[in-house]
Design an enzyme around this catalytic site. Structure first.
Site, short mmCIF file in Angstrom:
data_model
loop_
_atom_site.label_atom_id
_atom_site.label_comp_id
_atom_site.label_asym_id
_atom_site.label_seq_id
_atom_site.Cartn_x
_atom_site.Cartn_y
_atom_site.Cartn_z
N LYS A 185 -6.72 -10.95 -9.44
CA LYS A 185 -6.20 -11.73 -8.34
C LYS A 185 -7.19 -12.84 -7.98
O LYS A 185 -8.38 -12.59 -7.83
CB LYS A 185 -5.95 -10.83 -7.13
CG LYS A 185 -5.04 -11.43 -6.07
CD LYS A 185 -4.62 -10.38 -5.06
CE LYS A 185 -3.61 -10.94 -4.08
NZ LYS A 185 -3.16 -9.92 -3.09
N GLU B 33 7.38 1.27 4.92
CA GLU B 33 7.56 1.30 6.37
C GLU B 33 8.33 2.53 6.84
O GLU B 33 8.02 3.09 7.90
CB GLU B 33 8.28 0.03 6.84
CG GLU B 33 7.47 -1.24 6.71
CD GLU B 33 7.43 -1.82 5.31
OE1 GLU B 33 6.68 -2.79 5.10
OE2 GLU B 33 8.15 -1.31 4.43
N ARG C 100 13.19 -2.05 7.77
CA ARG C 100 13.40 -1.07 6.71
C ARG C 100 13.14 0.36 7.17
O ARG C 100 13.36 1.31 6.43
CB ARG C 100 12.50 -1.41 5.51
CG ARG C 100 12.86 -2.76 4.92
CD ARG C 100 12.12 -3.04 3.64
NE ARG C 100 10.72 -3.35 3.86
CZ ARG C 100 9.89 -3.75 2.90
NH1 ARG C 100 10.33 -3.84 1.66
NH2 ARG C 100 8.64 -4.04 3.17
#
Length: 584
Positions: free
Chosen positions: A251, A335, A363
């Site tokens: 990354k 979540e 969600r």
């Protein structure tokens, strides 16, 4: 060249930089093999799509990235035929790709379907639901797993890497491709290929065992150097589908500041490309204040714990994670699990605070109803990024939590307008409430209003009643000052909680003014204004009622101030609306 372009342009507009620097070679390889105007490339999540946009004719528009009317920071089918699907949340790519693959089969079409997912997406349960069904279906599809640090399975070790390197040698892959082409020409050849393939697989599995993905029905290839274009390209041309190609990437690759602290360059504002330093020093935000206050409370209360869903930094919980590691839980992009686990903690006497973005809390709605509210468990939701978020656009605007949270029985909902109110509300949620509570606050810092109101009535008047909550008070007060200079005296009610509602204050004011304005930074669907107007009718209080909110559509990307002005929720627009009504 691509990396230099990304750094220079994102430094001017802000955006997701580190993830796109890490996916450059993979995206180039995909576009060398596939035609994404016909082949379907589904992102998971879409913040790693910048290179894809550059390679599909949008490079000259990158100065408009995430600006109002400009390029979206996520895939957007209405923007280009090369964008297969909107992708702002995580873990859904395999499910979407399987749906596309099944449509291809049912319609007798011939195109490829790919899902490009980050390793973080595998922390969400929906990803495994998709893998489970996709593997059983045997629909041809390619899943590319962009792994920039997460461990995937225990049996990906030294032997696996050695054999992967051997399998990825050009001579081996060329031979494999020629062998498959030759044997496909006759029935006997096809049987021979099937037999030799089974023997090879049994030998490999006797040494390595099987991976999770193979048990779910996918061919597993990897780990592969995700920065080697030729290796990735060769695999994409030769892999037998359905297949998962495990890519190891870095990354922030190619830009030293992003490689050193990739979390700081995940989503970043404008910065100096030479040094990586932010262009503007960061002012305190509601998230920062929440994190600091929760730390103070946890220091004196061993039952306070914090939960987040892969948003430790964004929700201001870095200090809590450092000071109280045993009581900090990052559950990944899950979540629903976060809220469900909070219910378990609360049932056994802890005080869990789950910090989630408004758009991602959607969600976990079933868990909020079934696992928390049904038993009236003392779970506190810190609902971050409420209202207009800005440049991330439709997928991230926190414009629906007012509607869905107010439907939850027994949930007390605080809406602080200042840092001082946030501190008080967090204390009240943890120690004055016995059931579930939510504290909703916006992205960014406070405005001109920095006090902590003692009651609902903020300013007395007689010309009209103006009702608002949260940081909308800043525009309302500015409009009220202008109206007062013009000879009007609006009465301002600021609600500290939007459930329950202070009906007594609203009734008393409406009886006096007979004109009621309700201003909200939320969707028109299930807005508070509709309930207020219905309540006034039921109470027999005649009043002229006007409301203004974000409307019944998704709000696109752009600067928050410009988006609020477009919705008529800035001070000037509010002033004009009220002047027109009051002059009648």
């Amino acid at each position: 060249e691509i990396r230099q372009f990304l750094v220079q342009n994102v430094s001017r507009t802000g955006g997701h930089l580190a993830s796109n620097l890490g996916i450059v070679e993979t995206t180039v390889a995909i576009h060398r093999v596939f035609d994404t105007s016909r082949d379907r490339l589904v992102f998971d999540v879409g913040h790693q799509c910048y290179v894809h946009k550059m390679l599909t004719g949008r490079m000259d528009r990158f100065d408009t990235l995430r600006q109002q009317g400009g390029l979206s920071g996520f895939p957007k089918p209405c923007e280009s035929v090369h964008d297969a699907f909107i992708a702002g949340h995580a873990s859904n790519a395999v499910s979407v790709a399987l749906g596309m693959a099944r449509a291809r089969t049912l319609e007798g079409e011939d195109y490829h379907v790919l899902a490009l997912m980050g390793d973080g997406a595998l922390t969400g349960g929906l990803a495994y639901e998709g893998f489970n069904n996709a593997g059983a279906s045997r629909e041809p599809m390619i899943v590319l797993l962009n792994d920039n640090g997460m461990s995937i399975t225990p049996n990906v070790g030294a032997i696996s890497r050695y054999l992967a390197q051997a399998r990825l040698r050009p001579r081996y892959l060329d031979f494999k491709l020629r062998y498959r082409t030759l044997t496909a020409k006759s029935g006997f050849g096809q049987k021979l290929y099937a037999l030799t393939h089974k023997i090879k697989e049994r030998m490999r599995r006797s040494l390595l065992g099987t991976t999770l993905f193979e048990n779910l029905g996918f061919t597993y290839l990897g780990p592969v150097d995700g920065h080697d274009v030729s290796k990735i390209e060769t695999l994409l041309r030769t892999a037998a589908e359905p297949v998962l190609i495990h890519l190891i990437t870095r990354k922030g690759k190619g830009y030293e500041p992003a490689e050193k602290t990739p979390q700081d360059f995940h989503g970043i504002g404008r910065f100096d490309p030479d040094t990586g330093m932010p262009a503007v020093s960061a002012a305190p935000t509601f998230s920062d204040i929440f994190g600091q206050e929760l730390c103070r409370m946890a220091a004196s209360d061993q039952t306070v714990c914090a939960i987040t869903a892969a948003m430790q930094h964004g929700t201001g919980l870095d200090p809590f994670a450092s000071d109280f590691p045993a009581r900090f839980f990052d559950v990944g992009i899950a979540e629903g699990h976060a809220v469900c686990m909070a219910a378990g903690l609360a049932k056994q006497g802890m005080k869990p605070v789950a910090a989630l973005y408004s758009t991602f809390l959607q969600r976990a709605y079933d868990m909020l109803l079934h696992d928390v509210a049904l038993q009236q468990l003392h779970v506190v939701l810190a609902v971050d990024r409420c209202g207009i978020v800005g440049e991330d656009g439709e997928t991230h605007q926190g414009m629906f939590d007012v509607g869905y949270l107010r439907q939850v029985p027994g949930l007390k909902i605080f809406s602080p307008a200042s840092f001082a109110e946030l501190r008080e509300d967090l204390h009240a949620a943890l120690y004055a409430c016995t059931g579930p509570a939510a504290i909703r606050y916006p992205r960014g810092g406070e405005g001109s209003y920095t006090a902590a109101a003692a009651g609902t009535l903020l300013r007395e008047g007689y010309s009209c009643t103006v009702i608002c909550y949260g940081t909308m008070i800043n525009a309302v007060l500015a409009a009220a000052d202008t109206l007062q200079a013009a000879g009007y005296r609006p009465e301002i009610l600021k609600l500290r909680t939007i459930s329950p509602v202070d009906w007594a204050a609203i009734e008393a004011s409406a009886r006096k003014t007979r004109r009621v304005f309700v201003l909200e930074e939320t969707s028109d669907r299930e807005c508070l204004a509709d309930e207020i107007f219905a309540h006034l009718i039921e109470a027999g209080i005649p009043a002229v009622c006007r409301k203004r909110n974000l409307g019944r559509r998704f709000v696109p990307h752009g600067a928050p101030a410009a988006l609020l002005a477009a919705a008529g929720l800035d001070a000037d627009s509010i002033t004009t609306m009220m002047q027109e009504e009051l002059s009648r």
